[in-house]
Write a protein that holds these residues in place. Sequence first.
Motif: not given
Length: 78
Positions: A11-12, A14-16, A18-19
Motif C-alpha cells: 500500500t505504501t 509509491t510513498a516509500l 518518494d521518501e
Amino acid sequence: MKYLNIQDTDTTLTALLDEVAATQTEVVVTRDGIPVARIVPWQAKRTSTDDYPLRGMPIVIAEDFDEPMPELWETLGE
C-alpha cells in the motif's frame, strides 16, 4: 536506515519510493523481522568531462605534418 515489513509495502510503495528519493536514505524490507531486500536511492553515473580533459577541445593539425623529416632519417642512418 529505515526498516519496513513486507506486508506494508503493497500500500505504501509509491510513498516509500518518494521518501527514498527525497531523503537519499535506504530502506530495508523485512519479512518476519528478517531483512530480505534494500531500496537504495539511485545515483546516476558521472558524465563529467573531468574524466576526459581534452574532450571538447579543437583538434589542430599542423600544415606540414606529413612533410618528410630528413634530420630524422639522418639520425637513423637511413
